[in-house]
Design a protein around this motif. Structure first.
Motif, PDB file in Angstrom:
ATOM      1  N   LYS A  59       0.835  -1.210   0.000  1.00  0.00           N
ATOM      2  CA  LYS A  59       0.000   0.000   0.000  1.00  0.00           C
ATOM      3  C   LYS A  59       0.865   1.254   0.000  1.00  0.00           C
ATOM      4  CE  LYS A  59      -4.079   2.061   2.100  1.00  0.00           C
ATOM      5  NZ  LYS A  59      -5.156   1.941   3.124  1.00  0.00           N
ATOM      6  N   LEU A  65       2.049   1.745  -3.525  1.00  0.00           N
ATOM      7  CA  LEU A  65       1.011   2.266  -4.411  1.00  0.00           C
ATOM      8  C   LEU A  65       0.754   3.746  -4.136  1.00  0.00           C
ATOM      9  CD1 LEU A  65      -0.904   1.486  -6.687  1.00  0.00           C
ATOM     10  CD2 LEU A  65      -2.636   0.954  -4.965  1.00  0.00           C
ATOM     11  N   GLU A 103       0.818   6.450  -7.066  1.00  0.00           N
ATOM     12  CA  GLU A 103      -0.406   7.188  -7.412  1.00  0.00           C
ATOM     13  C   GLU A 103      -0.097   8.572  -7.961  1.00  0.00           C
ATOM     14  OE1 GLU A 103      -3.489  10.032  -7.071  1.00  0.00           O
ATOM     15  OE2 GLU A 103      -1.907   9.916  -5.512  1.00  0.00           O
ATOM     16  N   ARG A 155      -8.137   1.827  -3.968  1.00  0.00           N
ATOM     17  CA  ARG A 155      -7.286   1.057  -3.032  1.00  0.00           C
ATOM     18  C   ARG A 155      -6.698   1.953  -1.949  1.00  0.00           C
ATOM     19  NH1 ARG A 155      -7.315  -1.928  -7.711  1.00  0.00           N
ATOM     20  NH2 ARG A 155      -6.909  -4.174  -7.492  1.00  0.00           N
ATOM     21  N   LEU A 156      -6.643   3.249  -2.233  1.00  0.00           N
ATOM     22  CA  LEU A 156      -6.054   4.181  -1.280  1.00  0.00           C
ATOM     23  C   LEU A 156      -7.107   5.000  -0.562  1.00  0.00           C
ATOM     24  CD1 LEU A 156      -3.066   5.454  -3.494  1.00  0.00           C
ATOM     25  CD2 LEU A 156      -3.051   3.635  -1.752  1.00  0.00           C
ATOM     26  N   ASP A 157      -8.377   4.564  -0.688  1.00  0.00           N
ATOM     27  CA  ASP A 157      -9.502   5.241  -0.041  1.00  0.00           C
ATOM     28  C   ASP A 157      -9.575   6.704  -0.402  1.00  0.00           C
ATOM     29  OD1 ASP A 157     -10.144   2.846   1.355  1.00  0.00           O
ATOM     30  OD2 ASP A 157      -8.595   3.302   2.836  1.00  0.00           O
TER      31      ASP A 157
END
Length: 425
Positions: free
Chosen positions: A392, A395, A399, A421-423
């Motif tokens: 995470k 990512l 991003e 995926r990163l809210d």
């Protein structure tokens, strides 16, 4: 051999043209063969074998009994030679194996690449004017090293309906799984489409005449991969006036005996040296049983007179399958050689060594394809699959790169697949 004197305005494409057949006409002929095998399967193969090879067969696949009998038909000296050649080839190709290395391109972003063997490979072994048993080793050994689960081989039968026992012995020695008595473009078609007997393959390997080469190109259109469009064999020998003319002539003759569509080129410093080589060609030719074939090849071959700088230009334009350099050791200019299938350096490195025993592969790009193709190697028998695993945190870093690029390409779903995926949405 005709003489060519270097000139920057020279039309090299015309002067050094390979002796090739009209490709449009050739493609029409081969396409008919391919279609017949696709439509008729084994029945078509048997009919085409009768038509082209003048032999009537009842079975296409070589039986285990025939494979076993071949062992007894080969003398011990040849068996020993094949075993040692196999060992050298295997050692060289195993050296091409690489360890998997994981790379962290950014914190939390790991990427790596792994090899997977091609499931089913088909090897084509010419057997017309010369049974190329050495090619069995050159193709089967790296296929086995790569771990290909299924290895099949096609080679044309002789008038007795048999494949040369040395080819069968080499196939057995290397671990080929099935051997078929079929040659020419019909063999390529059989491996492309599959029949009741012949296995459909994922990739086809092996040299051949213009019909075989054309069939391989057509096979690509059917979704079957090929090693390269390897056609008639060729050599370019580059030497200076210090090279022994008998060595140079021997190398030219060795390549010329492959077949009437082969080509040899000599690049040298002076016409006087060229004449010395021609005299040696005449002298040695009388001792060779395939001299009628060689004479035809020499008529389609050239002697290029050029200095060192010019010679490099000729070599890189011609892009020879085999390049032999016999010059003073300070004048090899290896860093300047950009286009060649395989290079043989020095007076005691004949092309014959690479053909049989040194360990390098002799299945090489011809007809100028060395400008873009490599010879067969371990990599030819595997697929390279890339992998990646991202945390995470990784990512989150990516991003900032992905979002603006995806937005610029107007691919919003790409951007959202990261943000969710990163809210962030």
């Amino acid at each position: 051999m005709k003489y060519i004197y270097f000139n920057q305005e020279s039309n090299w494409a015309e002067k050094l043209a390979r002796p090739l057949q009209n490709m449009a006409e050739l493609s029409t002929v081969v396409r008919k063969v391919m279609d017949r095998v696709r439509d008729e399967g084994d029945r078509g193969l048997l009919a085409l074998t009768q038509e082209f090879d003048r032999v009537s067969l009842t079975d296409i696949q070589v039986s285990q009994e025939e494979m076993s009998r071949a062992v007894d038909l080969i003398d011990d000296e040849l068996k020993a030679a094949l075993k040692q050649a196999k060992a050298n080839i295997e050692l060289f190709h195993r050296s091409q194996e690489v360890e998997v290395e994981k790379i962290e391109t950014q914190a939390g972003v790991q990427c790596w690449r792994e090899s997977r063997p091609i499931d089913t490979v088909g090897l084509y072994i010419p057997g017309g004017t010369a049974p190329l048993l050495s090619t069995v080793l050159m193709l089967a050994v790296p296929a086995v090293v790569a771990g290909c689960p299924q290895i099949v081989l096609c080679s044309p039968p002789n008038r007795s309906g048999q494949i040369h026992p040395a080819i069968l012995y080499a196939a057995s020695l290397c671990g080929v799984h099935a051997v078929y008595k079929v040659g020419g473009s019909q063999a390529i078609a059989a491996m492309t489409y599959g029949t009741d007997t012949v296995v459909k393959v994922n990739k086809i390997f092996g040299p051949g005449n213009q019909y075989v080469t054309c069939a391989k190109v057509l096979a690509q259109q059917e979704g079957v991969a090929i090693d390269m469009p390897a056609g008639p064999s060729e050599v370019l020998v580059w030497c200076d006036d210090e090279a022994r003319p008998d060595f140079v002539a021997a190398d030219l003759l060795a390549q010329a005996e492959h077949g009437v569509d082969s080509q040899v080129v000599l690049v040298c410093d002076s016409p006087d040296y060229g004449a010395r080589v021609e005299a040696e060609l005449e002298r040695q030719l009388e001792f060779l049983p395939r001299r009628d074939i060689i004479k035809v090849v020499l008529e389609n071959s050239s002697i290029v007179v050029a200095n060192e700088k010019e010679a490099i230009e000729v070599i890189n334009f011609y892009a020879p399958e085999h390049l032999i350099i016999q010059r003073n050791t300070k004048s090899y200019q290896l860093a300047d050689i950009a286009n060649a299938g395989s290079v043989f350096i020095g007076p005691y490195t004949p092309e014959s060594a690479g053909d049989y025993a040194s360990g390098t592969n002799h299945t090489l790009p011809t007809n100028g394809f060395a400008t873009a193709y490599s010879g067969v190697s371990l990599d030819s028998f595997v697929k390279k699959i890339t992998f990646q695993e991202i945390s995470k945190t990784g990512l989150t870093h990516l991003e900032k790169i992905i979002s603006p690029m995806a937005a610029a390409e107007e691919l919003e779903a790409h951007r959202r697949a990261v943000l969710i995926r990163l809210d962030k949405q």
